[in-house]
Design an enzyme around this catalytic site. Structure first.
Site, PDB file in Angstrom:
ATOM      1  N   GLU A   1      -9.752  -9.647  11.675  1.00 10.96           N
ATOM      2  CA  GLU A   1      -9.212  -8.606  10.789  1.00 10.96           C
ATOM      3  C   GLU A   1     -10.344  -7.801  10.175  1.00 10.96           C
ATOM      4  OE1 GLU A   1      -5.816  -7.737  10.256  1.00 10.96           O
ATOM      5  OE2 GLU A   1      -6.062  -8.841  12.120  1.00 10.96           O
TER       6      GLU A   1
ATOM      7  N   TYR B   1      38.967  25.394  -8.880  1.00 16.74           N
ATOM      8  CA  TYR B   1      38.817  24.204  -9.717  1.00 16.74           C
ATOM      9  C   TYR B   1      39.378  24.477 -11.104  1.00 16.74           C
ATOM     10  CZ  TYR B   1      36.301  20.187 -11.720  1.00 16.74           C
ATOM     11  OH  TYR B   1      35.964  19.005 -12.327  1.00 16.74           O
TER      12      TYR B   1
ATOM     13  N   ARG C   1       0.806  -1.221   0.000  1.00 19.78           N
ATOM     14  CA  ARG C   1       0.000   0.000   0.000  1.00 19.78           C
ATOM     15  C   ARG C   1       0.845   1.279   0.000  1.00 19.78           C
ATOM     16  NH1 ARG C   1      -3.585  -2.332   4.925  1.00 19.78           N
ATOM     17  NH2 ARG C   1      -1.739  -3.662   5.093  1.00 19.78           N
TER      18      ARG C   1
ATOM     19  N   LYS D   1       8.776  -1.187   3.094  1.00 15.08           N
ATOM     20  CA  LYS D   1       8.053  -0.279   3.996  1.00 15.08           C
ATOM     21  C   LYS D   1       8.835   0.053   5.261  1.00 15.08           C
ATOM     22  CE  LYS D   1       4.247  -1.749   6.127  1.00 15.08           C
ATOM     23  NZ  LYS D   1       2.826  -2.032   6.323  1.00 15.08           N
TER      24      LYS D   1
ATOM     25  N   LYS E   1      32.555  26.402   1.204  1.00 16.06           N
ATOM     26  CA  LYS E   1      32.683  24.947   1.171  1.00 16.06           C
ATOM     27  C   LYS E   1      34.085  24.544   1.601  1.00 16.06           C
ATOM     28  CE  LYS E   1      34.562  22.624  -1.749  1.00 16.06           C
ATOM     29  NZ  LYS E   1      35.198  21.935  -2.866  1.00 16.06           N
TER      30      LYS E   1
ATOM     31  N   ASN F   1       0.609   1.948   6.912  1.00 19.84           N
ATOM     32  CA  ASN F   1       0.405   1.098   5.747  1.00 19.84           C
ATOM     33  C   ASN F   1       0.460   1.882   4.438  1.00 19.84           C
ATOM     34  OD1 ASN F   1       0.007  -1.387   7.198  1.00 19.84           O
ATOM     35  ND2 ASN F   1      -1.912  -0.489   7.893  1.00 19.84           N
TER      36      ASN F   1
END
Ligand code: UD1
Ligand code: MG
Length: 450
Positions: free
Chosen positions: A155, A383, A14, A21, A347, A224
């Site tokens: 259930e 860089y 689900r 899950k 950075k 769920n």
């Protein structure tokens, strides 16, 4: 003797997700991790995890728990079938078995302690957690007498209409006397709507079966689908914020902020609206954070301010001012009293005490000495297309507006860089460096004639 088994083999159909899950995240930790935490205080002798769907991935995610025993359930034929897999590893075990659903992550440790102690005092064969819900749909219904004895569980999908009206639901958390459960497990049948073996069916086979109703139904929310995932996140966030408010943190608009459970705040911190704290983050006393700030796995020292900014794996010293609109990326380290202003990105760089980078700069792979003043628009060009290079700026130096420092480059202490310079060579201490075209002025210039 206590063993804990966590049911974590199901697919979680689900959820409509590629992730199993029990690995869905909730406030920064997976569902199964949270379930394991909830029973830590019980110090069980054994901890078993029933895995099946994407078993390897679930096992890898729990690598930091070396004592966990993984039990494979293949195929996944229901919760009763899952617990049947324990018959072999728990053969001869004489103690109690606490069964936890891997998708019920909000349980409080105190509730599990209470369940275990009631189970042991009453001598029941099984004691299960229940709750009374205004909307019990989806959950198994528990049929119990007034004295707490349970006759059985049905259930939701197997319930008749009148049975569905029963608001008492099964939380999916059970304490069994293992020898008694082991005796009835082989008798389970698939005689139900899903054609699976239901653990819940053992309850009607065991005498006596008791239940413990939780006072706070939020604790037993099962997940769920993603709607329930979001509801649990909301419950958890409220718990975390309330905890920190009680510890002396002001949230001016609590509902707009989120906090991970790895976040720690000092006293008298003020958190303005729309702030998010993730990972392992520490905010020192007296800080003012936000509005509009994201801080992940970072440390902010006492009495600092961070406004409209993003910090990730960064560390900020005491009494600093960051933002608005600054980004501190991994490895940004600010010592005390630094100012990092608007549209500045830092950075993998260390800024010593009292450094100011107030406007429109990029500082990457750099080391800035105490009280360096970085002029507006200064860029460390770190860089070259292949490698990153370092920039070092000595204490007390100042760079003019719009300077470019092409790394690798070292500026000594107390250097002044003229505005608009592009520097490619080292500069000794105390020097003025200019790297730009001289200004040319042609007087009485009337421009091209048309
Ligand atoms: C289950 C209970 C229900 C209860 C609800 C509480 C049963 C039959 N029903 O229903 O009474 O109200 O939990 O949340 O037990 N799992 C396995 N192997 C399987 C099937 C499931 O390990 O073959 C695991 C899942 O990964 C999950 C847990 O068991 O962690 C519960 O399974 P799920 O399918 O969610 O059961 P529910 O329908 O929620
Ligand atoms: Mg469930």
């Amino acid at each position: 003797m206590l063993a804990v088994a966590v049911l974590a083999a199901g697919k979680g159909t689900r959820m409509k997700s590629d992730l199993p899950k029990v690995l869905q995240p909730l406030a920064g930790a997976t569902l199964v991790e949270r379930v394991l935490r909830s029973c830590e205080r019980l110090s069980p002798e054994r901890r078993l995890l029933i895995v099946g769907h994407q078993a390897e991935r679930v096992e890898q995610s729990l690598a930091r728990h070396p004592d966990l025993e993984f039990v494979l359930q293949q195929p996944q034929n229901g919760t009763g079938h899952a617990v049947q897999q324990l018959l072999e590893p728990l053969a001869g075990f004489q103690g109690d078995l606490l069964v936890l659903n891997g998708d019920v992550p909000l349980l409080r440790p105190e509730t599990l302690e209470q369940l275990l102690s009631q189970h042991r005092t009453s001598g029941a064969a099984v004691t299960l957690l229940t709750a009374r819900l205004a909307d019990p749909s989806g959950y198994g219904r528990v049929f119990a007498s007034a004295d707490g004895q349970v006759s059985g569980i049905v259930e939701h999908r197997d319930c008749s209409e009148p049975q569905r009206a029963n608001p008492l639901i099964n939380a999916g958390i059970y304490c069994f006397s293992w020898p008694q459960l082991a005796a009835v497990l082989p008798q389970l049948t698939t005689d139900n709507d899903q054609g699976e073996l239901y653990l819940t069916d053992t309850v009607a086979m065991l005498r006596t079966a008791m239940h413990l109703e939780v006072a706070d139904a939020d604790e037993i929310n099962g997940i769920n689908d993603r709607v329930q995932l979001a509801q649990c996140e909301a419950v958890l966030q409220q718990r975390l914020r309330e905890h920190w408010m009680r510890e002396g943190v002001t949230f001016t608009d609590p509902a707009s902020c989120t906090v991970s459970d790895g976040t720690h705040f000092g006293r008298d911190v003020v958190v303005e609206p729309q702030c998010h704290f993730r990972g392992d983050t520490t905010i020192g006393s007296g800080c003012r954070i936000g509005p509009g700030t994201l801080i992940e796995s970072s440390v902010v020292g006492e009495n600092s301010q961070v406004l409209q900014s993003v910090l990730r794996q960064a560390s900020v010293g005491e009494g600093c001012a960051v933002g608005p609109f600054a980004q501190l990326r991994p490895g940004a380290e600010l010592a005390a009293g630094c100012h990092v202003g608007n549209f500045v990105e830092i950075k993998n760089s260390r800024l010593a005490e009292g450094v100011k980078v107030n406007h429109l700069s990029y500082i990457g792979d750099a080391e800035l000495g105490a009280k360096v003043n970085v002029g507006a628009g200064t860029i460390t060009a770190n860089y070259d297309g292949v490698h990153k290079h370092r920039t070092v700026i000595g204490a007390g130096s100042k760079t003019g507006a719009n300077s470019v420092l092409v790394a690798p480059i070292t500026l000594g202490a107390n250097v002044t860089v003229g505005a608009g310079s592009t520097l490619t060579k080292d500069v000794p201490a105390g020097a003025l460096a200019l790297g730009r075209a001289r200004q040319l002025v042609k007087e009485n210039w009337s421009g091209p004639q048309g």
